[in-house]
Write a protein that holds these residues in place. Structure first.
Motif, PDB file in Angstrom:
ATOM      1  N   ASP A 316       0.816  -1.216   0.000  1.00 25.37           N
ATOM      2  CA  ASP A 316       0.000   0.000   0.000  1.00 25.37           C
ATOM      3  C   ASP A 316       0.849   1.266   0.000  1.00 25.37           C
ATOM      4  OD1 ASP A 316      -2.295  -1.511   0.003  1.00 25.37           O
ATOM      5  OD2 ASP A 316      -2.650  -1.335   2.165  1.00 25.37           O
ATOM      6  N   LEU A 317       1.993   1.243   0.681  1.00 24.72           N
ATOM      7  CA  LEU A 317       2.799   2.454   0.844  1.00 24.72           C
ATOM      8  C   LEU A 317       4.002   2.517  -0.094  1.00 24.72           C
ATOM      9  CD1 LEU A 317       2.887   2.921   4.736  1.00 24.72           C
ATOM     10  CD2 LEU A 317       1.236   3.797   3.081  1.00 24.72           C
ATOM     11  N   SER A 318       4.261   1.468  -0.842  1.00 26.33           N
ATOM     12  CA  SER A 318       5.484   1.417  -1.642  1.00 26.33           C
ATOM     13  C   SER A 318       5.418   2.329  -2.858  1.00 26.33           C
ATOM     14  CB  SER A 318       5.767  -0.017  -2.088  1.00 26.33           C
ATOM     15  OG  SER A 318       4.744  -0.484  -2.932  1.00 26.33           O
ATOM     16  N   SER A 319       6.579   2.832  -3.244  1.00 27.13           N
ATOM     17  CA  SER A 319       6.705   3.652  -4.454  1.00 27.13           C
ATOM     18  C   SER A 319       7.209   2.832  -5.628  1.00 27.13           C
ATOM     19  CB  SER A 319       7.668   4.814  -4.202  1.00 27.13           C
ATOM     20  OG  SER A 319       8.962   4.335  -3.852  1.00 27.13           O
ATOM     21  N   GLN A 320       7.635   1.602  -5.366  1.00 21.14           N
ATOM     22  CA  GLN A 320       8.129   0.703  -6.408  1.00 21.14           C
ATOM     23  C   GLN A 320       7.964  -0.730  -5.927  1.00 21.14           C
ATOM     24  OE1 GLN A 320      12.468   0.635  -6.839  1.00 21.14           O
ATOM     25  NE2 GLN A 320      12.675   1.641  -4.851  1.00 21.14           N
ATOM     26  N   THR A 321       8.028  -1.657  -6.851  1.00 23.06           N
ATOM     27  CA  THR A 321       7.986  -3.080  -6.506  1.00 23.06           C
ATOM     28  C   THR A 321       9.300  -3.709  -6.940  1.00 23.06           C
ATOM     29  OG1 THR A 321       5.587  -3.192  -6.800  1.00 23.06           O
ATOM     30  CG2 THR A 321       6.803  -5.267  -6.860  1.00 23.06           C
ATOM     31  N   LEU A 322      10.017  -4.273  -5.975  1.00 21.49           N
ATOM     32  CA  LEU A 322      11.289  -4.918  -6.291  1.00 21.49           C
ATOM     33  C   LEU A 322      11.051  -6.378  -6.651  1.00 21.49           C
ATOM     34  CD1 LEU A 322      13.677  -3.450  -3.557  1.00 21.49           C
ATOM     35  CD2 LEU A 322      13.500  -2.807  -5.955  1.00 21.49           C
ATOM     36  N   LEU A 323      11.561  -6.768  -7.791  1.00 23.23           N
ATOM     37  CA  LEU A 323      11.468  -8.142  -8.281  1.00 23.23           C
ATOM     38  C   LEU A 323      12.826  -8.810  -8.156  1.00 23.23           C
ATOM     39  CD1 LEU A 323       9.375  -7.366 -11.490  1.00 23.23           C
ATOM     40  CD2 LEU A 323       8.524  -8.176  -9.270  1.00 23.23           C
ATOM     41  N   PRO A 324      12.892 -10.142  -8.296  1.00 17.85           N
ATOM     42  CA  PRO A 324      14.190 -10.813  -8.219  1.00 17.85           C
ATOM     43  C   PRO A 324      15.243 -10.203  -9.146  1.00 17.85           C
ATOM     44  CG  PRO A 324      12.450 -12.431  -8.136  1.00 17.85           C
ATOM     45  CD  PRO A 324      11.775 -11.104  -8.368  1.00 17.85           C
ATOM     46  N   ALA A 325      14.831  -9.710 -10.301  1.00 21.66           N
ATOM     47  CA  ALA A 325      15.788  -9.113 -11.243  1.00 21.66           C
ATOM     48  C   ALA A 325      16.389  -7.816 -10.714  1.00 21.66           C
ATOM     49  CB  ALA A 325      15.105  -8.853 -12.580  1.00 21.66           C
ATOM     50  N   ASP A 326      15.768  -7.226  -9.690  1.00 18.03           N
ATOM     51  CA  ASP A 326      16.261  -5.976  -9.116  1.00 18.03           C
ATOM     52  C   ASP A 326      17.256  -6.207  -7.989  1.00 18.03           C
ATOM     53  OD1 ASP A 326      14.540  -4.310 -10.710  1.00 18.03           O
ATOM     54  OD2 ASP A 326      12.881  -4.976  -9.427  1.00 18.03           O
ATOM     55  N   LEU A 327      17.576  -7.466  -7.724  1.00 16.56           N
ATOM     56  CA  LEU A 327      18.423  -7.817  -6.591  1.00 16.56           C
ATOM     57  C   LEU A 327      19.656  -8.585  -7.033  1.00 16.56           C
ATOM     58  CD1 LEU A 327      15.535  -9.065  -4.295  1.00 16.56           C
ATOM     59  CD2 LEU A 327      16.629  -6.815  -4.208  1.00 16.56           C
ATOM     60  N   LEU A 328      20.675  -8.532  -6.191  1.00 18.13           N
ATOM     61  CA  LEU A 328      21.880  -9.332  -6.387  1.00 18.13           C
ATOM     62  C   LEU A 328      22.032 -10.276  -5.206  1.00 18.13           C
ATOM     63  CD1 LEU A 328      24.509  -6.645  -7.526  1.00 18.13           C
ATOM     64  CD2 LEU A 328      23.356  -8.331  -8.972  1.00 18.13           C
ATOM     65  N   LEU A 329      22.264 -11.553  -5.481  1.00 20.46           N
ATOM     66  CA  LEU A 329      22.536 -12.540  -4.445  1.00 20.46           C
ATOM     67  C   LEU A 329      23.979 -12.979  -4.595  1.00 20.46           C
ATOM     68  CD1 LEU A 329      19.421 -12.467  -4.449  1.00 20.46           C
ATOM     69  CD2 LEU A 329      19.450 -14.920  -3.996  1.00 20.46           C
ATOM     70  N   ILE A 330      24.783 -12.698  -3.585  1.00 18.67           N
ATOM     71  CA  ILE A 330      26.223 -12.962  -3.647  1.00 18.67           C
ATOM     72  C   ILE A 330      26.625 -13.803  -2.446  1.00 18.67           C
ATOM     73  CG2 ILE A 330      28.519 -11.936  -3.683  1.00 18.67           C
ATOM     74  CD1 ILE A 330      27.265  -9.432  -4.923  1.00 18.67           C
ATOM     75  N   LYS A 331      27.296 -14.912  -2.702  1.00 15.29           N
ATOM     76  CA  LYS A 331      27.756 -15.786  -1.626  1.00 15.29           C
ATOM     77  C   LYS A 331      29.193 -15.455  -1.235  1.00 15.29           C
ATOM     78  CE  LYS A 331      24.867 -19.872  -2.416  1.00 15.29           C
ATOM     79  NZ  LYS A 331      24.876 -21.339  -2.592  1.00 15.29           N
ATOM     80  N   ASN A 332      29.466 -15.549   0.065  1.00 16.19           N
ATOM     81  CA  ASN A 332      30.846 -15.394   0.509  1.00 16.19           C
ATOM     82  C   ASN A 332      31.524 -16.767   0.586  1.00 16.19           C
ATOM     83  OD1 ASN A 332      29.929 -16.619   2.852  1.00 16.19           O
ATOM     84  ND2 ASN A 332      30.239 -14.836   4.160  1.00 16.19           N
ATOM     85  N   LYS A 333      32.733 -16.825   1.141  1.00 20.97           N
ATOM     86  CA  LYS A 333      33.497 -18.074   1.161  1.00 20.97           C
ATOM     87  C   LYS A 333      32.834 -19.157   2.001  1.00 20.97           C
ATOM     88  CE  LYS A 333      37.980 -15.864   0.358  1.00 20.97           C
ATOM     89  NZ  LYS A 333      39.341 -15.601   0.913  1.00 20.97           N
ATOM     90  N   ALA A 334      32.002 -18.744   2.955  1.00 18.05           N
ATOM     91  CA  ALA A 334      31.307 -19.715   3.811  1.00 18.05           C
ATOM     92  C   ALA A 334      30.001 -20.191   3.194  1.00 18.05           C
ATOM     93  CB  ALA A 334      31.049 -19.115   5.190  1.00 18.05           C
ATOM     94  N   GLY A 335      29.672 -19.711   1.984  1.00 16.96           N
ATOM     95  CA  GLY A 335      28.428 -20.099   1.339  1.00 16.96           C
ATOM     96  C   GLY A 335      27.227 -19.312   1.815  1.00 16.96           C
ATOM     97  N   LEU A 336      27.464 -18.230   2.584  1.00 20.34           N
ATOM     98  CA  LEU A 336      26.386 -17.408   3.109  1.00 20.34           C
ATOM     99  C   LEU A 336      25.933 -16.425   2.037  1.00 20.34           C
ATOM    100  CD1 LEU A 336      24.695 -16.463   5.595  1.00 20.34           C
ATOM    101  CD2 LEU A 336      26.590 -14.915   6.133  1.00 20.34           C
ATOM    102  N   THR A 337      24.628 -16.366   1.785  1.00 19.48           N
ATOM    103  CA  THR A 337      24.079 -15.518   0.731  1.00 19.48           C
ATOM    104  C   THR A 337      23.762 -14.128   1.262  1.00 19.48           C
ATOM    105  OG1 THR A 337      23.066 -17.447  -0.323  1.00 19.48           O
ATOM    106  CG2 THR A 337      22.266 -15.289  -1.004  1.00 19.48           C
TER     107      THR A 337
END
Length: 451
Positions: A316-337
């Motif tokens: 209701d209050l958002s100015s935009q909708t973030l989709l998976p394409a709008d995000l980056l998922l990056i893992k570190n050496k421990a496999g943590l996303t």
């Protein structure tokens, strides 16, 4: 160097809080969790304030941070206390009853004392509850903070909770500006609460320039750190005892020259929060956002308004909708996303399931067995956050067995499933399906964690 902070919790003098929650219980669990900076909580309560002044000493003159005068054991020496309390404001504004909870951070004991006198002067009954209920507006409360000491900070707590928050669907506001008016520029951060994560908050235009932080709001020792904020520094020599209140304040204000920065937050999967979806607990009615759109906001059983959940309120209050394409998922050496916005303009976050919940699922939902394993693992492997976020999969399997290794890997991969919470009912996380290592993809309202 990283410092994990949990700056929202309650003492035994707050309602519905464990009677064990004194400073020694807090510091013991903070050490088990791997938390270096922890809230005192409830410093407006006279008996708790006396407990604080009797048992805490400033880490250095003027630092504004505190430690136990006599640490119970060696690991507790690295647990530093921060003067933080929560206040419930219930008042009328704009023709509506408002119920807003705010965190108040103080740079000194003397500032706490002056603020307490102001509350008492306004008729506040501070003995009634560690989280006092006052008829003072959120804006007036902020003005009082600034009058007492301009270094005091006020941060809206669990910002999306329907009943008691700045953006709450039942009694909140549609914006920070509407709530705090000409003092809005003094709101430097908001606390997400368990039912929202940064992705949801990144969709709110008004939060673009403000820090997004997360804390536990713990009512018992085991709940500490279920959400937390991680401060980072490039100075490898900096230790917890070297920190000051002003370091934390500057990081929250996102000052460019601060020696601490917000590195990332540690989040619940928001579906687990008890107000994520809309519904009526008494009527066993739970609606997802599409169902709310389709079926409306009136309960089909009792015909009263539903409790509108956080996900709907954000929409209701958002100015935009973030989709998976709008995000980056990056893992570190421990496999943590780590989850970033695609332009990396905001601080990232990681999602975790508290270790006791992981162990409950592994141990066939036996609380006794889970707690036994918890103490055994944190004594032999390191802190809870070491186990959840840092230890290699090889170490986990070798020292704790393949089941825990697989569970931690699923969580770090963000591949859990959750039956979303609603109207005061916590959601249920599923790591495994039955007794094998496949994910729970069952229907009936269960959804894989977003993104």
């Amino acid at each position: 160097m990283q410092f994990i902070a949990d700056l929202q919790l309650h003492s035994k003098y707050s309602r519905a809080v464990s009677l064990r929650m004194d400073l020694f219980e807090i510091v013991s669990w903070a050490a088990k969790k791997g938390i270096q900076l922890v809230a005192t909580g409830d410093w407006t309560h006279p008996l708790w304030f006396r407990h604080l002044t009797d048992n805490l000493a400033e880490t250095a003159e003027g630092s504004g941070l505190f430690q136990l005068k006599k640490p119970a054991e060696e690991p507790t020496r690295d647990v530093i206390f921060f003067l933080s309390t929560e206040i419930s404001s219930i008042y009328s504004q704009g023709g509506k009853t408002r119920r807003v909870h705010n965190l108040v951070f103080s740079p000194s004991i003397s500032a706490c004392q002056r603020f307490i006198k102001k509350l008492q002067g306004r008729g506040a009954n501070l003995m009634a509850d560690g989280r006092p209920i006052v008829g003072i507006s959120a804006k007036e409360l902020l003005a009082m903070c600034l009058e007492v000491d301009e270094r005091m900070l006020l941060i809206p707590a669990h910002a999306w909770t329907p009943w008691f928050s700045i953006f709450g669907s039942k009694s909140g506001f549609d914006s920070i500006k509407e709530c705090f008016e000409d003092l809005s520029s003094y709101i430097y951060a908001v606390e997400t609460g368990l039912s929202s994560d940064p992705i949801m908050n990144w969709q709110i235009k008004e939060l673009d320039s403000r820090a997004i932080v997360s804390f536990s709001d713990a009512h018992s020792g085991p709940k500490l750190g279920r959400e937390a904020t991680v401060f980072i520094t490039n100075d490898a020599r900096l230790l917890p005892h070297d920190l000051t209140y002003d370091d934390i304040s500057a990081a929250l204000k996102q000052e460019t020259n601060s020696r601490l920065k917000i590195g990332y937050t540690i989040e619940f999967f928001p579906e687990e929060g008890k107000y994520h979806w809309s519904g009526h607990r008494a009527c066993n009615v739970r609606y997802s956002p599409p169902e709310v759109k389709e079926k409306g906001t009136v309960c089909p059983v009792c015909h009263r308004p539903l409790t509108i959940g956080v996900e709907n309120r954000v929409i209701d209050l958002s100015s935009q909708t973030l989709l998976p394409a709008d995000l980056l998922l990056i893992k570190n050496k421990a496999g943590l996303t780590f989850v970033y916005d695609k332009d990396k303009k905001r601080r990232p976050f990681v999602s975790a399931v508290p270790l006791l919940e992981v162990l409950l699922e592994i141990n066939h939902h036996s609380p006794t067995a889970a707690l036994y394993e918890y103490h055994k693992l944190t004594a032999s492997l390191g802190s809870e956050f070491d186990i959840l976020l840092r230890l290699s999969y090889e170490t986990l399997e070798k020292k704790a067995g393949i089941k825990l290794r697989q569970a931690i890997e699923i969580v770090r991969d963000r591949k859990v499933s959750v039956d979303p919470g609603y109207d005061g009912v916590f959601g249920k996380v599923h790591i495994f399906k039955n007794d094998d290592q496949t994910l729970n993809q069952s229907g009936g309202g269960t959804q894989t964690s977003l993104f």
